[in-house]
Design an enzyme around this catalytic site. Structure first.
Site, PDB file in Angstrom:
ATOM      1  CG  HIS A  54      -9.209  -1.541  -7.604  1.00 43.10           C
ATOM      2  ND1 HIS A  54     -10.060  -2.581  -7.928  1.00 43.10           N
ATOM      3  CD2 HIS A  54      -7.988  -1.904  -8.082  1.00 43.10           C
ATOM      4  CE1 HIS A  54      -9.376  -3.530  -8.563  1.00 43.10           C
ATOM      5  NE2 HIS A  54      -8.121  -3.135  -8.658  1.00 43.10           N
ATOM      6  CG  ASN A  73      -2.025  -1.035   1.111  1.00 37.56           C
ATOM      7  OD1 ASN A  73      -2.404  -1.442   0.012  1.00 37.56           O
ATOM      8  ND2 ASN A  73      -2.527  -1.490   2.239  1.00 37.56           N
TER       9      ASN A  73
END
Length: 420
Positions: A127, A58
């Site tokens: 996303h 991330n």
């Protein structure tokens, strides 16, 4: 009474039932692009080895997203009219930044598998950044092609959000993110990078050259006064209408039939996006709006981009948690109100309600509202996921990272021994 309130709350903030459904999560993606298969996949496999094993997937996603955000800030400062020309280096910066964003975006999943840190949060985070990039990237692209505060920029904004929404909606029903033989995240992004490079070499005014001037002919089908920007908008529209919309509608139809679900109910889930697009268009098209004239389009685009990011990411959240489809976000309300305010005087023949200044102040207030609301919601959802899954969002626990490094070292040593 009808359960709407609790459903709205659960779609915004993850319920306990939704967290429990994370155990059912399984990521699915099909990419048919030959460019991905034969070229980019090898490049990404090499690129992931450049990242240290302690680096969380991330964090890679966030850094990649930072490249396009940084270029947005540069564009806002150096090319505020989205026309230019700006400094030559900024066009190369936008191209390199977009390419790095794409690289980091495709490497984060490989890093997750490489470090054994895959989780449902990864898809949501990845996303979610992609959804925000739809609008931010379109502003950068508009500046690099000298679109100005005009309908060219507006159509680019709207033509990038709709395909993303449809693909996300399709994935919600089928469980698989499908990318066709020619798709936006691959070929579309490569074209965007090349376009920015051309602007760096030839200048952004190149895209305002007439089609006849560039190709020596209008091919017998385009108006003689068309410029390259007209050709681009036409091409994007045709690809969307003919190559993207039908496959998404068909895939959802087949999925509903296989699961014995209502097709009408599934198609009704397109209403929020329709409301988003119609409201944005109605606001921009009104003669009583000053967004183009007063050059407030960047603020408008970023603001509605955050709204779109919230809408799309809520669908992804519902997908990974197996929860009902989120039909509405309160962040749409000011967009609808804004469209209403600028169109009422036109319909009833009244004096404009907004002046250029008051519309600008309304947009600033709208931006602050959606930015704060989005940040609060995102942090809450991330915290809920991390707490439930026992993970950290932007870091890998040291023992796990160290184990991954040791395993990577063993694999590398074995490979060298085999070569010897």
């Amino acid at each position: 009474m009808f359960g709407f309130g609790s459903r709205l709350h659960e779609s915004d903030y993850v319920s306990d039932a939704g967290l429990a459904n994370l155990r059912l999560y399984k990521y699915g993606c099909v990419d048919k692009s030959p460019v991905t298969k034969y070229v980019l996949s090898h490049y990404w496999n090499w690129a992931v080895t450049l990242f240290p094993m302690w680096m969380a997937p991330n964090l890679i996603t966030l850094i990649g997203f930072g490249f396009v955000v940084s270029n947005l800030l540069l564009v806002t400062y150096f090319i505020p009219d989205l026309y230019g020309p700006g400094p030559t280096w900024i066009y190369f910066s936008c191209s390199i930044g977009l390419w790095l964003y794409s690289t980091f975006d495709n490497v984060d999943g490989k890093q997750a598998r490489r470090t054994g840190s895959s989780s449902p949060l990864g898809e949501l985070f990845d996303h979610g950044c992609d959804a925000l990039n739809c609008c931010i990237g379109s502003v950068n692209q508009a500046a690099c092609m000298a679109m100005g505060h005009s309908w060219y920029s507006a159509f680019l904004l709207l033509l990038t959000t709709l395909p993303f929404f449809l693909s996300t909606w399709e994935e919600y029903h089928t469980g698989v993110l499908y990318l066709g033989y020619v798709n936006g995240p691959t070929e579309g992004l490569i074209i965007a990078c090349v376009v920015m490079l051309i602007s760096g070499f030839k200048g952004p005014m190149f895209w305002r050259s007439e089609v006849v001037e560039v190709f020596g002919t209008n091919f017998g089908i385009f108006p003689k006064d068309w410029i390259l920007l007209d050709l681009m908008v036409c091409g994007m529209t045709l690809l969307l209408v003919l190559g993207h919309v039908p496959p998404c509608l068909i895939a959802v139809y087949k999925s509903c039939k296989e699961k014995n679900q209502s097709v009408v109910a599934a198609y009704s889930e397109l209403l929020p996006m329709s409301l988003f697009l119609v409201s944005a268009y109605a606001w921009l098209a009104s003669p009583a709006s000053y967004i183009f004239e007063a050059q407030h389009f960047i603020l408008f685009a970023v603001t509605v981009g955050i709204v779109f990011g919230r809408m799309a990411t809520k669908i992804i959240l519902a997908h990974v948690t197996k929860m009902p489809f989120p039909y509405f976000t309160v962040q749409l309300v000011p967009l609808i109100v804004g469209a209403f305010i600028v169109n009422v005087p036109v319909v009833f023949g009244l004096e404009p309600i907004f002046s250029a200044d008051t519309e600008y102040y309304y947009l600033i207030a709208y931006f602050i509202f959606v930015a704060v609301a989005y940040a609060q919601w995102a942090l809450f959802v991330i915290d809920r996921f991390c707490t439930y899954l026992g993970i950290k969002c932007l870091s890998i626990p040291r023992p796990k990272a160290q184990q991954s490094e040791e395993e990577e070292g063993l694999i590398g040593s074995s490979a060298r021994i085999r070569q010897d």
